[in-house]
Scaffold this motif. Structure first.
Motif, mmCIF file in Angstrom:
data_model
loop_
_atom_site.group_PDB
_atom_site.id
_atom_site.type_symbol
_atom_site.label_atom_id
_atom_site.label_comp_id
_atom_site.label_asym_id
_atom_site.label_seq_id
_atom_site.Cartn_x
_atom_site.Cartn_y
_atom_site.Cartn_z
ATOM 1 N N MET A 113 0.805 -1.200 0.129
ATOM 2 C CA MET A 113 -0.064 -0.013 -0.114
ATOM 3 C C MET A 113 0.814 1.279 -0.025
ATOM 4 S SD MET A 113 -3.053 -1.031 2.582
ATOM 5 C CE MET A 113 -4.158 -2.709 2.467
ATOM 6 N N ALA A 114 1.991 1.199 0.679
ATOM 7 C CA ALA A 114 2.816 2.408 0.734
ATOM 8 C C ALA A 114 3.590 2.641 -0.612
ATOM 9 C CB ALA A 114 3.718 2.106 1.819
ATOM 10 N N ILE A 115 3.783 1.708 -1.461
ATOM 11 C CA ILE A 115 4.516 1.503 -2.675
ATOM 12 C C ILE A 115 3.525 2.416 -3.761
ATOM 13 C CG2 ILE A 115 5.242 0.277 -4.609
ATOM 14 C CD1 ILE A 115 6.506 -1.655 -2.915
ATOM 15 N N VAL B 218 -6.646 10.588 6.576
ATOM 16 C CA VAL B 218 -6.404 10.456 7.933
ATOM 17 C C VAL B 218 -8.034 9.822 8.272
ATOM 18 C CG1 VAL B 218 -6.389 11.802 10.042
ATOM 19 C CG2 VAL B 218 -4.531 11.842 8.453
ATOM 20 N N THR B 219 -8.831 10.738 7.842
ATOM 21 C CA THR B 219 -10.352 10.221 8.493
ATOM 22 C C THR B 219 -10.777 9.042 7.904
ATOM 23 O OG1 THR B 219 -11.059 11.431 6.564
ATOM 24 C CG2 THR B 219 -10.914 12.711 8.601
ATOM 25 N N ALA B 220 -10.332 8.579 6.544
ATOM 26 C CA ALA B 220 -10.787 7.262 6.126
ATOM 27 C C ALA B 220 -10.121 6.141 6.914
ATOM 28 C CB ALA B 220 -10.285 7.054 4.746
ATOM 29 N N PHE B 221 -8.633 6.554 7.450
ATOM 30 C CA PHE B 221 -8.161 5.385 8.385
ATOM 31 C C PHE B 221 -9.154 4.905 9.334
ATOM 32 C CE2 PHE B 221 -5.344 4.035 11.515
ATOM 33 C CZ PHE B 221 -4.470 3.257 10.593
ATOM 34 N N PHE B 222 -9.566 5.918 10.012
ATOM 35 C CA PHE B 222 -10.239 5.829 11.368
ATOM 36 C C PHE B 222 -11.767 5.293 11.046
ATOM 37 C CE2 PHE B 222 -6.705 8.281 12.990
ATOM 38 C CZ PHE B 222 -6.077 7.400 13.743
ATOM 39 N N THR C 126 -5.140 -6.195 -0.692
ATOM 40 C CA THR C 126 -5.562 -7.321 0.342
ATOM 41 C C THR C 126 -5.960 -8.735 -0.246
ATOM 42 O OG1 THR C 126 -6.397 -5.427 1.630
ATOM 43 C CG2 THR C 126 -7.342 -7.733 1.981
ATOM 44 N N ILE C 127 -6.743 -8.666 -1.410
ATOM 45 C CA ILE C 127 -7.275 -9.730 -1.889
ATOM 46 C C ILE C 127 -6.091 -10.540 -2.436
ATOM 47 C CG2 ILE C 127 -8.349 -10.914 -3.836
ATOM 48 C CD1 ILE C 127 -10.389 -8.273 -3.641
ATOM 49 N N THR C 128 -5.199 -9.880 -3.296
ATOM 50 C CA THR C 128 -4.033 -10.582 -3.743
ATOM 51 C C THR C 128 -2.912 -11.247 -2.508
ATOM 52 O OG1 THR C 128 -4.255 -9.235 -5.609
ATOM 53 C CG2 THR C 128 -2.005 -10.316 -5.347
ATOM 54 N N VAL C 129 -2.598 -10.300 -1.727
ATOM 55 C CA VAL C 129 -1.775 -10.819 -0.751
ATOM 56 C C VAL C 129 -2.045 -11.991 0.157
ATOM 57 C CG1 VAL C 129 -0.525 -10.022 1.605
ATOM 58 C CG2 VAL C 129 -0.531 -8.586 -0.535
ATOM 59 N N ASP D 217 -7.498 -3.017 7.026
ATOM 60 C CA ASP D 217 -8.507 -2.260 6.781
ATOM 61 C C ASP D 217 -8.484 -0.819 6.951
ATOM 62 O OD1 ASP D 217 -11.118 -2.490 5.426
ATOM 63 O OD2 ASP D 217 -12.242 -2.450 7.072
ATOM 64 N N SER D 218 -7.895 -0.457 7.936
ATOM 65 C CA SER D 218 -7.767 1.109 8.082
ATOM 66 C C SER D 218 -6.759 1.617 6.992
ATOM 67 C CB SER D 218 -7.280 1.253 9.431
ATOM 68 O OG SER D 218 -8.010 0.783 10.423
ATOM 69 N N ALA D 219 -5.854 0.928 6.869
ATOM 70 C CA ALA D 219 -4.805 1.372 5.764
ATOM 71 C C ALA D 219 -5.467 1.353 4.517
ATOM 72 C CB ALA D 219 -3.414 0.535 5.827
ATOM 73 N N GLU D 220 -6.165 0.127 3.966
ATOM 74 C CA GLU D 220 -6.697 0.079 2.808
ATOM 75 C C GLU D 220 -7.650 1.175 2.520
ATOM 76 O OE1 GLU D 220 -10.082 -2.703 1.167
ATOM 77 O OE2 GLU D 220 -8.692 -3.858 2.162
ATOM 78 N N THR D 221 -8.603 1.349 3.471
ATOM 79 C CA THR D 221 -9.642 2.614 3.117
ATOM 80 C C THR D 221 -8.773 3.857 3.072
ATOM 81 O OG1 THR D 221 -10.953 1.280 4.671
ATOM 82 C CG2 THR D 221 -11.650 3.497 3.949
#
Length: 408
Positions: free
Chosen positions: A225-227, A258-262, A305-308, A380-384
């Motif tokens: 996700m960072a890449i 930030v808001t999506a993370f939480f 998420t699905i792939t990993v 899920d937080s990082a994904e969103t």
């Protein structure tokens, strides 16, 4: 005395929304550490905030899109197609990056009990059929259930029909869209309190010690996700605009991510993204459609998420994967991610679909879904955060390429 007390409070109110949210995060962690019982009671603040966002979002999307199309001039070009191309291509690249990292850092899982109450789709045809049925959903039901594909379809239809209406009728929808937007701005101003409650409840209830055994799996997910967030997305923006992409990327991560993370919900973050697009002075005709649509089909984080998790299952079972199968998995993950629900954990239920490519039985795949829910606090937080912030990044890139630079 009153003046002395009110002065610090006034200074706090003068801070920007992001600093206030950071203060809310720190206070949430502090409360969870000092008094877990109080932290669980504060969860009501987070619940009210998320519910308010989810409640207003469908109505906001409907009136905004209908108003934008109804008041559109015949000579204007909405330019939504380039945004859709970026959405789909970016999601596919996310799946490819996830495949590469999964082969460089192969991960295995400890499979546990299968949750009995979860039902997953059995094939891509089922996912596509569900998407088509959402288009023709009853408009009232679409608004109530937060079916954004249906909301968009009916809003576009109504907007086209209203293009031939009188000016006074169009003005009613224009004023209505601005009225709902004002209500949204009020809800977003309450974000520091809502996030305080969400953080306090999460830290007090879950903690992070239980996630230690899944360290490598979380590392691969977050690395991919960072890449995407800091390398791939900026490259796509640069290719589209020819300018330095990082000011835009960091702005979107700070004010949307930030808001999506939480909140952990792309749907709940739609009002936040729409307000950010307005703040950036983007074309309302583009972002009024691209942002709610992105909450459904721009799912780079979901594809990762699905792939990993699928390849982690493959490695656990000792199944050999060739290059062609890996590319096919990336394509399936892309299509599946576009069908992922815009709610917390929506991508996890599509893992069995990807696992079926390798002949993995549904009973085993559902155990992987259970693992996904365990690490969901972080995953899920990082994904969103990635999904939602990318919606604005790509929308702004298209607007900038057409000569409208975002006001950062």
């Amino acid at each position: 005395m009153t003046s002395t007390v009110s002065r610090p409070w006034q200074k706090l109110l003068q801070l920007g929304l992001v600093p206030q949210i950071i203060i809310g995060i720190l206070l949430g962690v502090l409360v969870a550490v000092v008094s877990p019982e109080l932290a669980k009671n504060l969860s009501l603040l987070g619940t009210l905030f998320v519910k308010a966002l989810k409640a207003i979002a469908p109505l906001l999307v409907f009136v905004l899109v209908a108003s934008a199309i109804a008041n559109k001039q015949a000579s204007e070009n909405g330019g939504i197609k380039p945004v859709l191309v970026l959405y789909l291509f970016g999601t596919f690249l996310a799946a490819v990056v996830a495949v590469l990292l999964s082969f460089i850092f192969p991960t295995t899982l400890v499979l546990t009990a299968v949750p009995e109450t979860i039902a997953a789709p059995e094939g891509i045809s089922e996912v596509l059929k569900a998407l088509l049925l959402q288009v023709v959903d009853n408009p009232i039901n679409a608004l109530i259930t937060g079916n954004y594909i249906g909301v968009l379809a009916w809003a576009v239809g109504l907007g086209l029909a209203l293009q031939h209406a009188s000016k006074s009728t169009k003005l009613v929808f224009f004023d209505l869209s601005h009225g709902v937007s004002s209500l949204v701005r009020f809800i977003i101003r309450l974000a520091p309190f809502g996030i305080l409650g969400l953080v306090a409840d999460t830290v007090a209830t879950t903690g992070f010690a239980a996630l230690a055994s899944y360290g490598q799996l979380i590392g691969v997910l977050l690395g991919a996700m960072a890449i995407i967030a800091f390398v791939v997305n900026p490259l796509l923006v640069f290719a589209k605009t020819g300018s330095n992409p990082y000011p835009l990327v960091f702005t979107c991560l700070r004010e949307s991510g930030v808001t999506a993370f939480f909140t952990r919900s792309s749907a709940a973050n739609i009002p936040v993204n729409l307000q950010l697009c307005q703040k950036l002075k983007l074309n309302e005709e583009i972002y009024g459609v691209s942002i709610p649509l992105g909450a459904t089909i721009n799912m780079a984080g979901a594809a990762i998420t699905i792939t990993v998790l699928t390849l982690a299952t493959v490695h656990t079972l000792g199944i050999e994967v060739d290059f062609a199968s890996a590319i096919l998995l990336s394509m399936i993950a892309t299509v599946s991610a576009c069908g992922a629900s815009g709610v917390a954990g929506g991508s996890l239920l599509l893992i069995p679909l990807a696992c079926s490519l390798f002949g993995i039985p549904n009973e085993v795949a559902m155990q992987v879904v259970a693992t996904g829910f365990i690490i969901g606090v972080i995953q899920d937080s990082a994904e969103t955060a990635l999904n939602s912030s990318t919606d604005v990044v790509f929308t702004a890139a298209v607007c900038q390429s057409s000569g409208q630079s975002p006001r950062l």
